[in-house]
Design a protein around this motif. Structure first.
Motif, short mmCIF file in Angstrom:
data_model
loop_
_atom_site.label_atom_id
_atom_site.label_comp_id
_atom_site.label_asym_id
_atom_site.label_seq_id
_atom_site.Cartn_x
_atom_site.Cartn_y
_atom_site.Cartn_z
N SER A 97 74.10 61.28 -62.07
CA SER A 97 72.93 62.08 -62.43
C SER A 97 72.39 61.63 -63.78
CB SER A 97 73.28 63.57 -62.47
OG SER A 97 74.16 63.85 -63.53
N SER A 98 71.22 62.11 -64.12
CA SER A 98 70.61 61.73 -65.39
C SER A 98 69.80 62.88 -65.95
CB SER A 98 69.71 60.49 -65.20
OG SER A 98 68.64 60.79 -64.34
N THR A 99 69.43 62.74 -67.21
CA THR A 99 68.55 63.69 -67.86
C THR A 99 67.62 62.90 -68.77
OG1 THR A 99 68.45 65.79 -69.07
CG2 THR A 99 70.06 64.17 -69.85
N ARG A 100 66.55 63.55 -69.20
CA ARG A 100 65.59 62.87 -70.05
C ARG A 100 64.99 63.84 -71.05
NH1 ARG A 100 61.91 66.16 -68.88
NH2 ARG A 100 60.94 66.28 -66.86
N TYR A 101 64.53 63.26 -72.16
CA TYR A 101 63.86 64.01 -73.23
C TYR A 101 62.62 63.22 -73.62
CZ TYR A 101 68.35 66.23 -73.16
OH TYR A 101 69.47 66.88 -72.73
N ILE A 102 61.53 63.93 -73.88
CA ILE A 102 60.26 63.25 -74.09
C ILE A 102 59.64 63.62 -75.44
CG2 ILE A 102 57.87 63.03 -73.22
CD1 ILE A 102 59.03 63.47 -70.42
N ILE A 103 59.13 62.59 -76.11
CA ILE A 103 58.30 62.76 -77.31
C ILE A 103 56.89 62.36 -76.87
CG2 ILE A 103 57.86 61.99 -79.67
CD1 ILE A 103 60.56 63.38 -79.42
N SER A 104 55.93 63.24 -77.04
CA SER A 104 54.57 62.96 -76.55
C SER A 104 53.90 61.86 -77.36
CB SER A 104 53.73 64.23 -76.56
OG SER A 104 52.97 64.33 -77.72
N GLN A 105 52.93 61.23 -76.77
CA GLN A 105 52.20 60.15 -77.41
C GLN A 105 51.48 60.64 -78.67
OE1 GLN A 105 49.98 57.77 -74.64
NE2 GLN A 105 48.88 56.68 -76.23
N LYS A 106 51.11 61.90 -78.71
CA LYS A 106 50.41 62.46 -79.88
C LYS A 106 51.35 62.71 -81.06
CE LYS A 106 48.90 65.71 -77.20
NZ LYS A 106 48.35 66.97 -76.73
N ASP A 107 52.65 62.79 -80.80
CA ASP A 107 53.64 63.09 -81.85
C ASP A 107 54.00 61.81 -82.60
OD1 ASP A 107 55.83 63.77 -83.42
OD2 ASP A 107 56.83 64.90 -81.83
N THR A 108 53.46 61.66 -83.80
CA THR A 108 53.69 60.45 -84.59
C THR A 108 54.76 60.63 -85.67
OG1 THR A 108 51.93 61.06 -86.13
CG2 THR A 108 51.30 59.70 -84.24
N ALA A 109 55.43 61.77 -85.68
CA ALA A 109 56.38 62.08 -86.76
C ALA A 109 57.51 61.06 -86.88
CB ALA A 109 56.96 63.48 -86.56
N GLY A 110 57.95 60.50 -85.77
CA GLY A 110 59.08 59.56 -85.80
C GLY A 110 58.75 58.24 -86.46
N GLY A 111 57.54 57.77 -86.27
CA GLY A 111 57.13 56.51 -86.85
C GLY A 111 57.65 55.31 -86.10
N SER A 112 57.45 54.15 -86.69
CA SER A 112 57.83 52.90 -86.03
C SER A 112 59.34 52.66 -86.06
CB SER A 112 57.11 51.72 -86.68
OG SER A 112 57.48 51.61 -88.04
N GLY A 113 60.07 53.44 -86.81
CA GLY A 113 61.53 53.28 -86.88
C GLY A 113 62.27 54.52 -86.42
N ALA A 114 61.66 55.29 -85.52
CA ALA A 114 62.31 56.51 -85.01
C ALA A 114 63.61 56.15 -84.29
CB ALA A 114 61.36 57.24 -84.07
N ASN A 115 64.49 57.13 -84.15
CA ASN A 115 65.72 56.90 -83.41
C ASN A 115 66.34 58.21 -82.97
OD1 ASN A 115 67.98 57.66 -85.50
ND2 ASN A 115 66.47 56.45 -86.61
N PHE A 116 67.24 58.10 -82.02
CA PHE A 116 68.01 59.24 -81.51
C PHE A 116 69.48 58.98 -81.79
CE2 PHE A 116 64.27 59.18 -78.81
CZ PHE A 116 63.94 60.52 -78.67
N ILE A 117 70.20 60.06 -82.00
CA ILE A 117 71.66 60.04 -81.98
C ILE A 117 72.07 60.88 -80.77
CG2 ILE A 117 73.80 60.78 -83.11
CD1 ILE A 117 72.55 58.33 -84.44
N VAL A 118 72.84 60.26 -79.87
CA VAL A 118 73.33 60.95 -78.69
C VAL A 118 74.85 60.93 -78.72
CG1 VAL A 118 73.42 60.94 -76.16
CG2 VAL A 118 71.31 60.27 -77.35
N LYS A 119 75.45 62.12 -78.53
CA LYS A 119 76.91 62.21 -78.45
C LYS A 119 77.27 62.71 -77.07
CE LYS A 119 77.69 63.04 -83.36
NZ LYS A 119 78.30 63.93 -84.37
N TRP A 120 78.28 62.08 -76.49
CA TRP A 120 78.77 62.51 -75.18
C TRP A 120 80.28 62.51 -75.18
CZ3 TRP A 120 81.85 59.52 -71.99
CH2 TRP A 120 81.96 58.17 -72.32
#
Length: 157
Positions: A97-120
């Motif tokens: 199975s899978s899951t997903r999370y979305i940042i909209s195209q209008k949301d520029t807060a992350g910038g060109s160096g945005a990133n996620f930390i995922v822990k499992w």
């Protein structure tokens, strides 16, 4: 003399292929912290004009037998400032199975160096999930899309 060289090369080849095979096997784990690059925009043209992108973070449990639990999905901006936590409570992903999370195209807060930390984590040693981002954007009649794969930065004990 030729036979000795042949035997030497055969032994060397056997050792090399065994090492490569061992390195390509899947390493089952009980958990990880994974860094996932993302881009809320990239720059185009000589004036470095921002080209806005939507981001989809995808987490896929590729283990055929064991569930995994997602314990953290955090979003950070270019300078490393925390922006958003996507989950309040752990989420279980059953096998395949899978899951997903979305940042909209209008949301520029992350910038060109945005990133996620995922822990499992997992109760049993499991295949690590595939964790990647898919960025896509359209402006006028132009479209762009690309992916980034997560990189483990630590393993669970």
């Amino acid at each position: 003399m030729k036979i000795k060289n042949f035997v030497f090369l055969l032994v060397l080849f056997t050792i090399f292929t065994a090492q490569v095979e061992a390195e390509t096997r899947v390493k089952a784990l009980k958990g990880q912290t994974v860094y996932v690059p993302a881009y809320s925009h990239i720059y185009i043209g000589n004036k470095e004009t921002p080209y806005l992108l939507a981001i989809t973070l995808s987490i896929r449990n590729i283990d055929l037998s064991n569930p995994i639990t997602i314990t953290e999905v955090s979003y950070y901006e270019t300078q490393g400032k925390f922006l958003k936590n996507f989950i309040e409570d752990p989420i279980e992903l059953v096998p395949l199975s899978s899951t997903r999370y979305i940042i909209s195209q209008k949301d520029t807060a992350g910038g060109s160096g945005a990133n996620f930390i995922v822990k499992w984590k997992a109760k049993e040693k499991s295949n690590p999930p595939i964790i990647e981002t898919v960025m896509i954007g359209t402006q006028s009649q132009q479209g762009i899309s690309f992916t980034s794969r997560g990189e483990p930065i630590s393993e669970a004990d």
